[in-house]
Design an enzyme around this catalytic site. Structure first.
Site, short mmCIF file in Angstrom:
data_model
loop_
_atom_site.label_atom_id
_atom_site.label_comp_id
_atom_site.label_asym_id
_atom_site.label_seq_id
_atom_site.Cartn_x
_atom_site.Cartn_y
_atom_site.Cartn_z
CG ASP A 7 -4.03 8.57 -0.90
OD1 ASP A 7 -4.24 8.94 -2.07
OD2 ASP A 7 -4.60 7.59 -0.40
CG ASP A 54 -7.84 -2.58 4.80
OD1 ASP A 54 -8.42 -1.71 4.11
OD2 ASP A 54 -6.62 -2.54 5.04
CG HIS A 72 -7.61 1.31 2.96
ND1 HIS A 72 -6.80 0.26 2.61
CD2 HIS A 72 -8.04 1.85 1.79
CE1 HIS A 72 -6.74 0.19 1.29
NE2 HIS A 72 -7.48 1.12 0.77
CD GLU A 129 -3.78 0.43 5.02
OE1 GLU A 129 -4.84 -0.23 5.10
OE2 GLU A 129 -3.07 0.46 3.99
P1 PGA Z 1 -10.26 0.64 -5.47
O1 PGA Z 1 -9.47 1.13 -4.18
O2 PGA Z 1 -11.14 1.80 -5.85
O3 PGA Z 1 -9.18 0.40 -6.50
O4 PGA Z 1 -11.02 -0.57 -5.09
C1 PGA Z 1 -10.19 1.65 -3.12
C2 PGA Z 1 -9.23 2.07 -2.04
O5 PGA Z 1 -8.28 1.32 -1.76
O6 PGA Z 1 -9.42 3.15 -1.47
#
Ligand code: PGA
Length: 242
Positions: free
Chosen positions: A67, A136, A138, A143
């Protein structure tokens, strides 16, 4: 689904890096799908370490990142392009011509998403996709509620994700881009192997929900239960509820 239990963050990073380097050794011209976020940083550091020792060679590897923020130029220190160069690409012998990310500066979302899907198609698909997981559920910027059948698309970030990411923008919510281009769940599911890394007690609930709960678009990562070659590498805290 295969679950690998690691002791701590360092051990998780080492185990994940082992799987990635095995992929590169077995298929030197493989396509790696890569992820940003805090969790994979240790994995990249381990790979850099092994590269410096001569144990792994990235010269023929192609990468496609999950992304990118829509609207941020590459040069912005918070772009995912910058993140990947700072944390990985600048430290290994990867060919810059084989590095691919969505182009955040192309504001024509339909054209950019189509271009990125073609890039993934033209490199022969993804051999190994590395993922983190949001609180959450994602994956990438897919999302809760995201349709499972989407390829690369433009998303509005949820308030929770904007809040979680403001730490990278001087803590200022107003500076966090509100949209991103992301591979879709379909793109991720088409990867031949998927490797998800998670650490810390803060991820324990979502790990339980995503991988031991129902498969539902409300928890995007839950679809990985259906992937034929999915590995979860977590530290003791992240796996404490399963
Ligand atoms: P993080 O993010 O590795 O900083 O916890 C994970 C994500 O949002 O995919």
């Amino acid at each position: 689904m295969k679950i690998i239990r690691a002791k701590d963050y360092k051990d998780m990073s080492r185990k994940a890096a082992n799987i990635i380097s095995a992929q590169v050794i077995m298929k030197p011209n493989c396509v790696l799908g890569l992820a940003t976020g805090g969790t994979p940083v240790g994995t990249y550091q381990q790979l850099i370490d092994w590269y410096n020792k001569g144990d792994v060679d990235f010269s023929e590897v192609t990468t496609v990142n999950l992304d990118e923020y829509r609207g941020l130029p590459r040069e912005n220190p918070q772009s995912y392009w910058s993140f990947m160069h700072d944390n990985f690409f600048d430290h290994v012998n990867i060919d810059p011509a084989r590095i691919n990310l969505p182009d955040g500066t192309n504001l024509d979302a339909a054209a950019e998403c189509k271009r990125y899907d073609e890039v993934i198609h033209n490199v022969g698909g993804i051999d190994l996709q590395l993922l983190g997981i949001g609180h959450d559920g994602h994956i990438g910027f897919n999302e809760p509620g995201a349709a499972f059948e989407l390829g690369t698309h433009c998303v509005d970030l949820t308030q929770e994700t904007i809040e979680a990411n403001k730490r990278f923008f001087d803590g200022n919510v107003d500076l966090v881009p509100k949209q991103a281009y992301t591979m879709g769940i379909k793109t991720i599911m088409q990867a031949r192997k998927v490797l998800l890394v998670a650490n810390g007690a803060g991820k324990a609930e979502i790990i339980k929900k995503a991988f031991f709960g129902p498969v539902t678009p409300e928890v995007p990562a839950s679809i990985l239960q259906m992937h034929p070659d999915f590995t979860l590498v977590g530290d003791a805290e992240a796996l404490s509820l399963i």
